[in-house]
Design a protein around this motif. Structure first.
Motif, PDB file in Angstrom:
ATOM      1  N   ASN A 281       0.875  -1.220  -0.055  1.00  0.00           N
ATOM      2  CA  ASN A 281       0.155   0.025  -0.104  1.00  0.00           C
ATOM      3  C   ASN A 281       0.781   1.203   0.013  1.00  0.00           C
ATOM      4  O   ASN A 281       0.372   2.254  -0.443  1.00  0.00           O
ATOM      5  CB  ASN A 281      -1.043   0.027   1.343  1.00  0.00           C
ATOM      6  N   ASP A 282       1.917   1.467   0.466  1.00  0.00           N
ATOM      7  CA  ASP A 282       2.915   2.482   0.655  1.00  0.00           C
ATOM      8  C   ASP A 282       3.177   2.982  -0.749  1.00  0.00           C
ATOM      9  O   ASP A 282       3.610   2.025  -1.628  1.00  0.00           O
ATOM     10  CB  ASP A 282       4.024   2.240   1.295  1.00  0.00           C
ATOM     11  N   LYS A 283       3.128   4.171  -1.130  1.00  0.00           N
ATOM     12  CA  LYS A 283       3.579   4.937  -2.158  1.00  0.00           C
ATOM     13  C   LYS A 283       4.897   5.586  -2.028  1.00  0.00           C
ATOM     14  O   LYS A 283       5.786   5.851  -3.061  1.00  0.00           O
ATOM     15  CB  LYS A 283       2.582   5.753  -2.859  1.00  0.00           C
ATOM     16  N   ASP A 284       5.051   6.207  -1.029  1.00  0.00           N
ATOM     17  CA  ASP A 284       6.199   6.938  -0.517  1.00  0.00           C
ATOM     18  C   ASP A 284       6.783   6.737   1.105  1.00  0.00           C
ATOM     19  O   ASP A 284       5.912   6.684   1.700  1.00  0.00           O
ATOM     20  CB  ASP A 284       6.030   8.573  -0.770  1.00  0.00           C
ATOM     21  N   ILE A 285       7.734   6.448   1.205  1.00  0.00           N
ATOM     22  CA  ILE A 285       8.176   6.222   2.561  1.00  0.00           C
ATOM     23  C   ILE A 285       8.886   7.281   3.368  1.00  0.00           C
ATOM     24  O   ILE A 285       9.949   7.729   2.547  1.00  0.00           O
ATOM     25  CB  ILE A 285       9.492   4.923   2.581  1.00  0.00           C
ATOM     26  N   SER A 286       8.188   7.944   4.142  1.00  0.00           N
ATOM     27  CA  SER A 286       8.815   8.993   4.840  1.00  0.00           C
ATOM     28  C   SER A 286       9.928   8.347   5.999  1.00  0.00           C
ATOM     29  O   SER A 286       9.758   7.367   6.453  1.00  0.00           O
ATOM     30  CB  SER A 286       7.930   9.807   5.653  1.00  0.00           C
ATOM     31  N   ASN A 287      10.742   9.283   6.411  1.00  0.00           N
ATOM     32  CA  ASN A 287      11.625   9.052   7.479  1.00  0.00           C
ATOM     33  C   ASN A 287      10.977   9.708   8.849  1.00  0.00           C
ATOM     34  O   ASN A 287      11.894   9.275   9.965  1.00  0.00           O
ATOM     35  CB  ASN A 287      13.194   9.486   7.116  1.00  0.00           C
ATOM     36  N   THR A 288       9.818  10.098   8.741  1.00  0.00           N
ATOM     37  CA  THR A 288       9.437  10.920  10.043  1.00  0.00           C
ATOM     38  C   THR A 288       9.266   9.780  11.001  1.00  0.00           C
ATOM     39  O   THR A 288       8.529   8.632  10.636  1.00  0.00           O
ATOM     40  CB  THR A 288       8.177  11.676   9.613  1.00  0.00           C
ATOM     41  N   ASN A 289       9.558  10.065  12.234  1.00  0.00           N
ATOM     42  CA  ASN A 289       9.399   9.059  13.113  1.00  0.00           C
ATOM     43  C   ASN A 289      10.072   7.571  12.944  1.00  0.00           C
ATOM     44  O   ASN A 289      10.120   6.767  13.729  1.00  0.00           O
ATOM     45  CB  ASN A 289       8.034   8.931  13.415  1.00  0.00           C
ATOM     46  N   GLY A 290      11.028   7.668  12.035  1.00  0.00           N
ATOM     47  CA  GLY A 290      11.899   6.479  11.711  1.00  0.00           C
ATOM     48  C   GLY A 290      13.017   6.389  12.927  1.00  0.00           C
ATOM     49  O   GLY A 290      13.164   7.367  13.586  1.00  0.00           O
TER      50      GLY A 290
END
Length: 412
Positions: free
Chosen positions: A69-78
């Motif tokens: 389902n993901d289209k873009d992986i953010s680094n926010t909160n990684g």
């Protein structure tokens, strides 16, 4: 503990970049849980993969991925990583990070309710530099080290060291005490552990031929040392997923052979099922191949790969000298090309997927499809290839983009 400090500077892509990449502080050191949800409106994400994103020379993140389902992986909160090119492993719904050449710690996490929850942290010792993990079962794993010529046996329940196995006597160089264990695979209760046997972490030249240990996983005792002069630098000397176990029971061992700098022949050796020596009748030389479809029609050495045990095919990135700048630009050159290899029959087929930099070339398999991390001219992120399509054509742009280039990826 041995004190055998070889210099840590590199000629190969990952090895070079470790001296200039991800040296910022790690935000996970003070917190046991970190939220990760790239799309905050997707409350019911089905996370099925973990990935390390390299943002720049100082910054990288561990992030969770829903590949459906993901289209873009953010680094926010990684989880921000403390060291460059950390090793990433997953077993029994646990996530393991090894700090590699930039630290001495190993971390164990679980992922729950959109959070990374740190369960355990291990300090392996000063200047040990933990590398690759090979899992024996749900309770035990082996961990390679870069600096001390040791193999560590780990208790996974509490992430503690149960034994330090001294490998110094198996080093082949003059006055050398570190055979550089690189990666392994389990077969019939034995660990088959490749040894890189390099001169130092600056030049990466071979100290001897191909080298591998057979270790009893019950007693942690070395039973046999295999050697072969047809090639050298056994295993990939960075955090990696290990050697190749064919459905036939045969083990295939990659040998980068000095990473193309010294004229050694790179390729694959085989240990047949039931055997305890390299097969004298088998060597799949990558250096000697004539390869259509790439500049110069040649490859230098095998690098990051993924073995499909259902088809018994290996998907492997080969370094192509004809795609390399002069002088080499290890950051920007897209000189790693993906191939499909039938190791048993020594055949190679090029996959039509964008070329990548070597440090962004990891892969996983999900539902019979290959998901490949690439830093390509068409974008950075994850590209799908479906072997069942009947073609050798993959995505030409990322199906899932990432905020940074994918450095490592594992199923979860």
């Amino acid at each position: 503990m041995l004190n055998n400090n070889k210099r840590l500077l590199s000629a190969a892509p990952y090895l070079l970049l470790t001296s200039m990449f991800l040296t910022g502080c790690g935000s996970d050191s003070d917190n046991n849980s970190t939220t990760n949800n790239p799309d905050n409106t997707a409350a019911n994400r089905n996370v099925n993969a973990m990935m390390i994103n390299r943002v720049d020379n100082e910054t990288g993140f561990l992030v969770a991925v829903d590949t459906n389902n993901d289209k873009d992986i953010s680094n926010t909160n990684g989880i921000e990583l403390a060291g460059p090119g950390s090793g990433l492993f997953s077993h029994n719904k646990k996530i393991y990070l090894t700090e590699g050449r930039d630290g001495d710690k190993v971390y164990q996490y679980r992922y729950e309710n959109n959070q990374f929850i740190k369960e355990n942290e291990l300090f392996t010792g000063a200047n040990v530099r933990p590398g690759s993990m090979t899992f024996v079962n749900n309770d035990k794993a082996y961990l390679t080290t870069y600096q001390t010529g040791e193999l560590l046996a780990l208790n996974l329940k509490d992430l503690t060291i149960t034994k330090r196995i001294d490998l110094s006597s198996y080093a082949l160089g003059d006055n050398d005490k570190n055979p550089e264990p690189s990666g392994g695979v389990m077969r019939d209760g034995k660990l088959y552990l490749a040894l890189s046997q390099i001169d130092n972490f600056s030049s990466y030249n071979c100290q001897g031929g191909a080298s591998l240990l057979i270790i009893d996983a019950t007693t942690d005792q070395v039973e046999h040392h295999l050697q072969d002069n047809r090639t050298c630098s056994s295993g990939i000397l960075e955090p990696n997923k290990g050697l190749i176990l064919h459905s036939s029971g045969d083990i295939y061992v990659p040998n980068p052979a000095g990473y193309g700098y010294y004229g050694h022949k790179s390729g694959y050796l085989r240990i047949k099922a039931g055997a305890t020596e390299f097969d004298p009748d088998y060597f799949f030389s990558i250096s000697d191949l004539t390869i259509d479809g790439v500049p110069g029609k040649s490859a230098s050495y095998p690098y990051k790969s993924l073995f499909d045990s259902n088809s018994n095919l290996l998907y492997v990135n080969l370094f192509i000298p004809g795609l390399t700048s002069n002088p080499p630009d290890y950051v920007n050159d897209k000189n790693y090309v993906l191939f499909k290899a039938d190791l048993a029959n020594k055949t190679l087929t090029k996959i039509d997927i964008p070329n990548t930099a070597g440090w962004s070339a990891d892969m996983i398999m999900q539902d019979g499809k290959i998901l490949a991390g690439r830093l390509a001219t068409s974008g950075q992120g994850l590209f799908w290839y479906d072997p069942g399509s009947g073609t050798n054509v993959a995505d030409q742009s990322p199906a899932i983009t990432s905020q940074g280039s994918p450095f490592a990826i594992v199923n979860y």
